[in-house]
Scaffold this motif. Structure first.
Motif, short mmCIF file in Angstrom:
data_model
loop_
_atom_site.label_atom_id
_atom_site.label_comp_id
_atom_site.label_asym_id
_atom_site.label_seq_id
_atom_site.Cartn_x
_atom_site.Cartn_y
_atom_site.Cartn_z
N CYS A 63 8.36 15.35 -13.07
CA CYS A 63 8.63 13.96 -13.94
C CYS A 63 8.28 14.41 -15.42
O CYS A 63 6.95 15.03 -15.51
N SER A 102 10.25 8.65 -15.42
CA SER A 102 9.21 7.59 -15.12
C SER A 102 8.37 8.08 -13.89
O SER A 102 8.68 8.03 -12.80
N TYR A 103 6.83 8.47 -14.20
CA TYR A 103 6.10 8.44 -13.10
C TYR A 103 5.87 7.45 -12.21
O TYR A 103 5.75 7.47 -11.07
N GLU A 104 6.09 6.18 -12.58
CA GLU A 104 6.00 4.86 -11.84
C GLU A 104 7.14 4.84 -10.98
O GLU A 104 6.99 4.69 -9.70
N GLU A 105 8.43 5.15 -11.45
CA GLU A 105 9.58 5.30 -10.53
C GLU A 105 9.29 6.44 -9.49
O GLU A 105 9.58 6.28 -8.28
N LEU A 151 6.63 7.45 -8.11
CA LEU A 151 5.64 7.15 -7.00
C LEU A 151 5.99 6.06 -6.24
O LEU A 151 5.69 6.29 -5.01
N ALA A 152 6.86 5.15 -6.83
CA ALA A 152 7.44 4.15 -5.83
C ALA A 152 8.39 4.82 -4.97
O ALA A 152 8.83 3.96 -3.94
N VAL A 191 -2.30 7.78 -15.23
CA VAL A 191 -1.23 8.55 -14.21
C VAL A 191 -2.07 8.82 -12.87
O VAL A 191 -1.41 8.72 -11.84
N ALA A 235 -2.86 5.64 -11.07
CA ALA A 235 -1.56 5.02 -10.47
C ALA A 235 -1.29 5.70 -8.94
O ALA A 235 -0.86 5.51 -8.26
N ALA A 272 -1.32 4.83 -5.29
CA ALA A 272 -0.24 4.96 -4.37
C ALA A 272 -0.38 5.96 -3.12
O ALA A 272 0.31 6.30 -2.39
#
Length: 343
Positions: free
Chosen positions: A35, A56-59, A61-62, A81, A84, A88
């Protein structure tokens, strides 16, 4: 046993030249995703390692099922990060300095504890062979009582190495938090704690921006440090050593002087008070220059701590103790007073 699925967040120089190479070489690891907010950079790395790219690191991880994450972002993103990723359910290897504040470091440690995951900080100086040998000599009593030290880490600056050159985040205070102190000084603070086997209690510092233009972070810093047992010495961190890198440490003891990475051919030279000199050729220290040791042993220690369920050699708590020295130095420079290092 199935391989550890790993993602790397941040595709700049440290990821390219250290983390990704070491993960790719590790038989128990499978790089799953990368990422970077710069899409082209993420895409280039993803194609090289045949993995998925994210901006996107959120994306990431999700979406991805991963076991561990390397955080190789600008400093201001280390804590967000890491936290998060820990929340996760991932183990985290975070670059140094671990955070931009004491509070962030504490939040990272709490997130690791809450989720029962490993948090390791990438202080690679502990794994340099000359440093490992020096610690053994000190621990065994071979050097006797330690009286003093001097350590320095300096080069011409990150513009020659960072992915963005002179436009690098390293020079922007809102992203870097600190300059040479965070890039280089915190490494040596961690190394001295490792070598001496004790904590520092007081710091006096001079911190300047004198070598670089158009930046508001430090590029030259000198600390005077005092340990719990009264060992005193100096630590210098600089982006102004333009003609070459200096990554040396000298320990002055009762029975011997240890010269680490101070001689071009011998990575450790021991000068005993009886006149005997022992020279160790242990391979060159990790360096961005040609001939420098390429494997930092950080990834292998991180992976081992996961597979064997052991405490990482540089845990979040250890990373925080080294960060506290830098925070005390910032305070000392601002107050012009000797500052206590918080435990």
């Amino acid at each position: 046993m199935s391989k550890l699925k790993v993602a790397v967040v941040g595709c700049g120089s440290i990821a390219k030249h250290r983390h990704l190479i070491e993960y790719a070489a590790h038989p128990e690891v499978e790089i799953t995703a990368v990422c970077d907010k710069v899409a082209e950079r993420a895409k280039e790395i993803a194609e090289k390692y045949n993995v998925k790219a994210y901006t996107s690191y959120e994306e990431l991880l999700a979406t991805e099922e991963i076991d561990a994450v390397s955080v190789c972002t600008p400093n201001y993103l280390h804590a967000p990060v890491s936290i998060a990723a820990l929340n996760a359910g991932c183990h985290v290897l975070c670059e140094k300095p671990m955070a931009s504040s004491r509070e962030e470091a504490e939040q990272m440690i709490k997130a690791a504890e809450k989720n029962n995951k490993k948090l390791m900080i990438a202080h690679n100086q502990r794994f340099v062979l000359s440093h490992v040998k020096a610690r053994q000599l000190i621990e065994s009593g071979e050097v006797g009582k330690i009286y003093s030290f001097r350590t320095t880490f300096g080069h011409g600056g990150p513009e020659s190495w960072s992915a963005d050159g002179k436009e690098s985040w390293f020079f922007k205070k809102d992203q870097a938090f600190i300059g040479a102190m965070g890039d280089l000084g915190v490494h040596k603070a961690d190394l001295l704690r490792f070598l001496l086997g004790e904590e520092f209690v007081e710091v006096a510092s001079f911190v300047e921006t004198s070598a670089k233009e158009n930046t508001n972070v430090d590029d030259n810093a000198v600390f005077i440090l005092k340990s719990e047992s009264g060992v005193i010495g100096t630590l210098a961190a600089s982006w102004a050593y333009n003609a070459g890198e200096d990554n040396s440490t000298i320990i002055y003891g009762e029975k011997a002087i240890l010269r680490l990475e101070d001689d071009p051919n011998n990575s450790l030279v021991v000068q005993y008070t009886n006149g005997e000199v022992v020279r160790y050729e242990l391979g060159k220290i990790q360096s961005n220059e040609e001939g420098g040791q390429k494997n930092t042993h950080v990834v292998e220690n991180f992976v081992q701590s996961i597979t064997e369920d052991t405490i990482p050699p540089i845990s979040g708590e250890e990373g925080k103790k080294s960060l506290e020295i830098i925070l005390a130095a910032i305070e000392s420079n601002e107050s012009k007073k000797i500052t206590q290092v918080l435990a």
